[in-house]
Motif scaffolding. Structure first.
Motif, PDB file in Angstrom:
ATOM      1  N   UNK A 109       0.824  -1.211   0.000  1.00  0.00           N
ATOM      2  CA  UNK A 109       0.000   0.000   0.000  1.00  0.00           C
ATOM      3  C   UNK A 109       0.858   1.260   0.000  1.00  0.00           C
ATOM      4  N   UNK A 110       2.029   1.206   0.644  1.00  0.00           N
ATOM      5  CA  UNK A 110       3.025   2.290   0.578  1.00  0.00           C
ATOM      6  C   UNK A 110       2.466   3.631   1.026  1.00  0.00           C
ATOM      7  N   UNK A 111       1.873   3.655   2.238  1.00  0.00           N
ATOM      8  CA  UNK A 111       1.403   4.924   2.808  1.00  0.00           C
ATOM      9  C   UNK A 111       1.910   5.017   4.250  1.00  0.00           C
ATOM     10  N   UNK A 112       1.038   5.417   5.190  1.00  0.00           N
ATOM     11  CA  UNK A 112       1.437   5.583   6.578  1.00  0.00           C
ATOM     12  C   UNK A 112       1.526   4.274   7.338  1.00  0.00           C
ATOM     13  N   UNK A 113       1.534   4.365   8.694  1.00  0.00           N
ATOM     14  CA  UNK A 113       1.687   3.175   9.542  1.00  0.00           C
ATOM     15  C   UNK A 113       0.628   3.213  10.639  1.00  0.00           C
ATOM     16  N   UNK A 114      -0.619   2.809  10.299  1.00  0.00           N
ATOM     17  CA  UNK A 114      -1.729   2.829  11.247  1.00  0.00           C
ATOM     18  C   UNK A 114      -1.899   1.426  11.835  1.00  0.00           C
ATOM     19  N   UNK A 115      -0.988   1.075  12.745  1.00  0.00           N
ATOM     20  CA  UNK A 115      -0.986  -0.271  13.325  1.00  0.00           C
ATOM     21  C   UNK A 115      -2.213  -0.498  14.195  1.00  0.00           C
ATOM     22  N   UNK A 116      -2.632   0.529  14.950  1.00  0.00           N
ATOM     23  CA  UNK A 116      -3.822   0.382  15.792  1.00  0.00           C
ATOM     24  C   UNK A 116      -5.057   0.087  14.970  1.00  0.00           C
ATOM     25  N   UNK A 117      -5.191   0.749  13.826  1.00  0.00           N
ATOM     26  CA  UNK A 117      -6.311   0.494  12.932  1.00  0.00           C
ATOM     27  C   UNK A 117      -6.302  -0.942  12.440  1.00  0.00           C
ATOM     28  N   UNK A 118      -5.110  -1.468  12.153  1.00  0.00           N
ATOM     29  CA  UNK A 118      -4.999  -2.847  11.674  1.00  0.00           C
ATOM     30  C   UNK A 118      -5.405  -3.844  12.754  1.00  0.00           C
TER      31      UNK A 118
END
Length: 567
Positions: A109-118
């Motif tokens: 996807x090559x964007x940000x790092x929303x680990x909590x969302x995942x």
């Protein structure tokens, strides 16, 4: 990194060997009992292309060592950056080859790092029964392996705690630039067994080697002697028994008993409850059928689905049915047909919406409906004449009133009509009907003969032009107008098109579910003899009765379409 004591991570171990190592590893696949495993892969812009390829290879290599199957290990993969994308869900594949194909086709996807969302997505969606996870009561371990190389851009501690509380065991694997504090906030306790940090993606194989010895730990179920009647589920150092769907574990925690779902008293069945392996099922008494809610029953509509032969109306009485006739007419000796004074004379023009929103398959159903109306009519040069106009962004006369003299010819012409598509110019169609369709040149009978002129408009959306002028003009010209709306048709426009009273001349429903018609009042809206002027003079009450009959039959055809889910 500390060594790992015995723990239920048969899956994570595989994660740690590169593609080449997996190909060279010999020996049988590890069988660790049923497991629901979801990989949560960081594909943010900080993961370089060659690093992502390394991660892809170790996922494929991992699958080569798993005992994959519907009753063994189920695998799901999601990737995330600023958004979350499901690569494949737990219940998607039962073959390893299909999983490998999906992983090889993976595009970062090559964007940000929303680990909590995942993590939130994994908890609420990926591990849901709808996505293929086994129910909690089946006691199949749920394991999430999060692989990331950076610091999360959202909060992870709270959502990770919720995921762990819901029964998900979380392993946090950090590579290179990963934030150790965030890994520890995500992972399940004890942290020294669930948090791992390696210096680069290239060194993942070193991480894998530490787990090779634990990958094929002792499986107590495989050794036999567990005594489980249905299924044995192995966990590190122990096992437990589970039952097949429709059964419950007995008091000895080994045997299985059929669940009598109906005895719990909460089935809510209106008539009878039948216990099955899949759960309680409601059943209706003879002469009734189950409603879509699966619990309620209503009398079976024998008029729907059989050739009842009623000329006017069929009424279902549970185990049988009877035919009815409109007011002023009597049922004949055959119990199906109605007497009549004579066949009515009507000039009928059908305005059919052929815009893009109707769609080809629905346009075919409209043509079928038109032919059902034709079946009810006495089509002949001296009796009823039928014309058809299709409209979208333009108007096209499919056939005028005077062209065909038999019902068979009209039906054949209807079936040959081709779908136009494009816009919805209802006002233009009304103008065409008033100026051309009811002209003597088009086959309409002269006004001095007082033959009723009827316009029937079918539409499924808002008109793109003004309809007010020509809707009013049609009624001023003595044309009795009916409007049938489906789906996104606008009720105000339907009422403006239709003759008064609108309640007797407008029908609307998203799926033709109900038609409002009161035949007794219909006489008063058409016949001057009944005291209400409709702008149409009829030569005799018998002609009025014939027009009422036509309207009743038309609405009956609409209801027949409704019952058969045509639109």
């Amino acid at each position: 990194m500390r060594g790992l004591p015995c723990s239920p991570l048969p899956i994570l171990l595989l994660l740690l060997q590169p593609w080449e190592t997996q190909l060279q590893f010999e020996g049988p696949r590890c069988r660790t009992g049923p497991l629901d495993l979801v990989f949560v892969i960081d594909s943010s812009r900080s993961v370089r292309p060659f690093e992502f390829e390394t991660m892809r290879q170790f996922l494929v290599g991992l699958l080569r060592r798993l005992d994959v199957g519907p009753n063994a290990t189920r695998v799901g993969v999601i990737q995330y950056s600023s958004q979350v994308q499901s690569v494949f869900r737990l219940g998607a594949f039962s073959r390893r080859e299909d999983m490998e194909r999906a992983i090889r086709a993976l595009v970062p996807l090559a964007q940000g790092t929303m680990t909590g969302l995942a993590i939130q997505y994994a908890m609420n969606v990926a591990f849901s029964v709808a996505e293929g996870a086994r129910p909690l009561e089946a006691r199949v371990p749920r394991v999430a392996v999060i692989v990331t190389d950076g610091r999360p851009q959202d909060r992870v501690a709270e959502v990770a705690a919720q995921a762990r509380a819901s029964g998900i065991e979380i392993y946090a694997v950090g590579v290179q630039r990963a934030d150790v504090g965030s890994l520890r906030a995500m992972a399940s306790p004890p942290l020294d067994e669930h948090v791992f940090l390696v210096e680069s993606f290239d060194l993942i194989q070193e991480f894998g080697l530490q787990f090779q010895g634990r990958l094929c730990g002792k499986n107590l179920c495989a050794e036999g002697g567990h005594g489980c009647q249905h299924q044995c589920v192995s966990s590190p150092g122990t096992f437990h028994c589970t039952c097949n769907p429709g059964y419950q574990l007995a008091a000895d925690h080994k045997g299985c008993l059929v669940i009598d779902h109906c005895s719990f008293g909460n089935h809510s069945c209106q008539h009878e409850c039948v216990s099955t392996l899949g759960g309680p099922r409601c059943r209706c008494r003879e002469g009734h059928e189950l409603l879509p809610d699966g619990r309620s029953c209503h009398a079976r509509d024998l008029c729907n689905g059989i050739d009842h032969g009623c000329e006017f109306q069929c009424v279902s009485d549970g185990l049988t049915y009877r035919c009815l006739c409109p007011d002023g007419r009597q049922l004949q000796a055959d119990g199906k047909s109605c007497n009549r004074c004579r066949e009515g004379h009507v000039d009928l023009v059908l305005l059919v919406d052929g815009s893009k929103s109707v769609r080809p398959q629905n346009f075919e159903l409209v043509k079928r409906f038109v032919n059902q109306i034709v079946d009810f009519l006495d089509v002949s040069p001296e009796g009823t004449r039928v014309g058809m106009v299709q409209f979208s962004s333009r108007v096209r006369t499919e056939f005028p009133l005077g062209r065909y003299g038999t019902a068979a010819e009209v039906k054949q012409a209807v079936l040959a009509v081709e779908y136009m598509e494009r816009g919805t110019m209802t006002g233009l169609a009304l103008r065409h009907m008033v100026e051309h369709s009811f002209s003597e040149a088009q086959g309409a009978r002269p006004r001095v003969l007082n033959v009723p002129r009827v316009g029937l408009v079918f539409t499924d959306g808002r008109s793109q032009d003004d309809i007010s002028v020509w809707a009013a003009r049609a009624k001023e010209e003595g044309i009795v107008m009916y409007a049938v709306g489906v789906g996104k048709a606008v009720e105000e426009e339907l009422r403006e098109i239709a003759s008064e009273p609108a309640e007797l001349h407008v029908s609307y429903s998203p799926d033709f579910s109900t038609m409002t018609h009161l035949l007794e009042n219909l006489k008063g809206s058409i016949c001057p003899e009944e005291g209400i002027s409709a702008g149409t003079e009829l030569r005799s009450p018998c002609e009025c009765e014939s027009l009422v009959e036509f309207q009743g039959r038309t609405l009956g055809a609409l209801e027949s379409l409704t019952q058969n889910h045509i639109l």
